[in-house]
Enzyme design. Structure first.
Site, short mmCIF file in Angstrom:
data_model
loop_
_atom_site.label_atom_id
_atom_site.label_comp_id
_atom_site.label_asym_id
_atom_site.label_seq_id
_atom_site.Cartn_x
_atom_site.Cartn_y
_atom_site.Cartn_z
N HIS A 162 0.43 -1.55 0.02
CA HIS A 162 0.04 -0.25 -0.06
C HIS A 162 1.28 1.28 0.38
O HIS A 162 0.14 2.32 0.71
CB HIS A 162 -0.80 0.05 1.29
CG HIS A 162 -1.59 -1.26 1.65
ND1 HIS A 162 -2.93 -1.60 1.22
CD2 HIS A 162 -0.89 -2.09 1.96
CE1 HIS A 162 -3.35 -2.93 1.01
NE2 HIS A 162 -1.89 -3.15 2.01
N SER A 283 15.59 21.03 -15.94
CA SER A 283 14.23 22.05 -16.08
C SER A 283 15.01 23.30 -17.17
O SER A 283 15.72 23.50 -16.98
CB SER A 283 13.36 22.73 -15.59
OG SER A 283 12.81 23.50 -15.38
N LYS A 289 16.62 21.34 -11.70
CA LYS A 289 16.36 20.19 -11.67
C LYS A 289 16.80 18.87 -12.15
O LYS A 289 17.67 19.53 -13.08
CB LYS A 289 14.80 20.88 -12.71
CG LYS A 289 13.58 20.93 -11.89
CD LYS A 289 12.93 20.61 -10.64
CE LYS A 289 11.66 19.76 -11.55
NZ LYS A 289 10.69 19.40 -10.93
N GLU A 296 9.92 7.88 -17.19
CA GLU A 296 8.93 8.65 -17.33
C GLU A 296 8.63 8.42 -18.41
O GLU A 296 7.25 8.16 -18.77
CB GLU A 296 9.12 10.00 -17.48
CG GLU A 296 8.91 10.50 -15.95
CD GLU A 296 9.05 12.11 -15.10
OE1 GLU A 296 8.45 12.43 -14.72
OE2 GLU A 296 10.28 12.17 -15.59
#
Ligand code: ARG
Length: 465
Positions: A162, A283, A289, A296
């Site tokens: 979970h 970024s 970043k 992804e």
């Protein structure tokens, strides 16, 4: 209305009107199915060999066909082949060029064959090769992960259920879970390969042919295990494409689940892994970043592979026997699926060796969240307490530790004995993370010794292919 002459198209005999340009454009597949040229030529060579053996082609005609096909292959590979939309697809482009090159013998190649059994053969050969390419990469990726699992066999991290800290595990164990998933993927592709390796040539358009063909000979020349048993099914069966894409979709889901973990693990909240500058991007606005884009994208690309599976299933669901032109729509999803899973596997193969796991961060995370609570309950069970009672008591211990802001192993013996006087000094051995993982020492367990055994058997499996 602008029209193009039907004349010159191999099927034009019964046509008296020209093809509408819109229709020609709509119907053409050569711009994508040219990717099958090698398989088409291979199929034609085998067919010609069989026709010659059956006395349908003379030795001279056979030689001319083989030479001509060789020249065409060279021209295609040199980028010198003039693909024509007028000739619809890869099959008619090659056949027509063959006739230009060698004359009448070229026109005889299609004896006892149809584009229907021809394309069914080509895509089987293509998928067979695609499977071999994917399975080879799966082996490489598994080996890369097995190497990492070995160096991380003792590394402690939190295991989650979970998404909450559940019990400590070893990172080696977690990486070997991925290896198991990929192993089943390879198995699924290999199963699919066995089922598809059946030669449809000879089914011709749908009913078979009246020529004295030798189907076994063609099948053998193309490396098929056997010949198909029903001509109607042979030209319409695309099960193997659905099956291939189903295996690919499950693989893509596995790669996506791994990607999801990498995205989480590389976030600053977790800090479990640094995927390396070479596989991240920055970024354009936020200078700090470093984004896990490779992971992804793998997660995102699973959507196309799943979508391609849906496209193939829906493509087939309404088709009556035998061949229908709908089937031309099977190729783009097939190619896209292959290219996508290969690209995802390649990026993982390149990325994993350089990923830096942060052992202190993983250890610190494992120490939080009362991950050894089950071990304390098991300890009480070994002291003859029923598991349900032990569970209840440990729940109370955890609540007390939360109140005091302490971990379980930071409670004193006296504090623990308040809940159960069966607890002794040796309890601290089970409350440590190392004690907890080493105790799970059975097949499939997280103990470092078991992880090493799993690594050894995976290595053997990978070596024996
Ligand atoms: N381009 C066609 C396909 O991909 C080849 C078979 C065409 N057969 C036909 N009867 N028009 O399926």
């Amino acid at each position: 209305m602008s029209q193009v002459p039907a004349d010159g198209k191999p099927w034009a005999g019964r046509f008296s009107q020209d093809t509408d340009r819109v229709m020609e454009n709509f119907s053409a597949s050569e711009h994508f199915d040219r990717r099958l040229y090698r398989h088409d030529i291979e199929g034609s060579r085998a067919h010609a060999k069989m026709l010659a053996a059956a006395g349908i082609l003379s030795a001279d005609e056979y030689e001319a066909i083989i030479d001509g096909l060789g020249t065409i292959r060279e021209q295609i590979e040199a980028g010198e082949f003039n693909w024509s939309q007028r000739l619809e697809d890869v099959h008619m482009n090659i056949e027509s060029r063959l006739t230009d090159l060698i004359g009448d013998a070229g026109k005889k190649l299609h004896t006892g064959r149809s584009r229907n059994d021809q394309v069914a053969t080509d895509i089987r050969l293509f998928v067979r090769e695609a499977i071999d390419a994917i399975v080879a990469r799966l082996g490489v990726l598994q080996s890369v992960l097995v190497e990492r699992a070995e160096t991380e066999a003792d590394t402690i991290m939190p295991g989650f259920t979970h998404m909450q800290s559940a019990q400590p595990v070893t990172l080696g164990h977690h990486l070997m879970a991925w290896v198991e998933m990929l192993d089943r993927d390879a198995g699924r592709f290999n199963d699919c390969r066995t089922r598809l390796n059946v030669c449809p040539l000879g089914a011709a358009a749908l009913a078979g042919t009246s020529y004295p063909i030798d189907r076994e000979m063609t099948a053998e020349a193309l490396g098929f295990d056997t010949v198909s048993g029903n001509s109607l099914d042979s030209v319409s069966d695309r099960d193997f494409l659905m099956e291939f894409n189903a295996a690919a979709a499950i693989l893509a889901v596995h790669l996506s689940r791994i990607a999801e973990e990498l995205v989480l693990w590389s976030s600053e909240r977790f800090g479990f892994v640094d995927l390396g500058d070479a596989f991240c991007t920055g970024s354009s606005i936020m200078p700090q970043k470093k984004n896990p884009d490779a992971a992804e994208l793998v997660r995102g690309k699973s959507a196309r592979v799943i979508g391609n599976l849906m496209a193939l299933l829906v493509l087939m669901k309404g088709q009556p026997l035998a061949y229908n032109r709908d089937n031309q729509e099977d190729k783009e999803p097939l190619f896209d699926t292959l290219d996508t899973v290969v690209a995802c596997l390649d990026v993982y193969i390149a990325m994993f060796p350089g990923a830096q796991f942060n052992r202190p961060r993983m250890l610190a995370a494992a120490s939080e969240g009362f991950a050894t609570a089950t071990d304390l309950a098991d300890y009480l069970v070994r002291r003859n307490m029923p598991f349900r009672d032990a569970h209840e008591i440990v729940g109370k211990v955890v609540a007390a530790a939360i109140d005091k802001g302490l971990r379980l192993d930071q409670l004193t013996l006296e504090e623990l004995r308040v809940f159960c006087n069966a607890i002794d000094e040796d309890v601290f051995e089970v409350l440590t993370l190392e004690g907890s993982v080493s105790a799970r020492d059975h097949i499939g367990g997280t103990a470092p010794a078991q992880v090493r055994k799993a690594i050894a058997s995976a290595r053997l499996r990978l070596k024996n292919g």
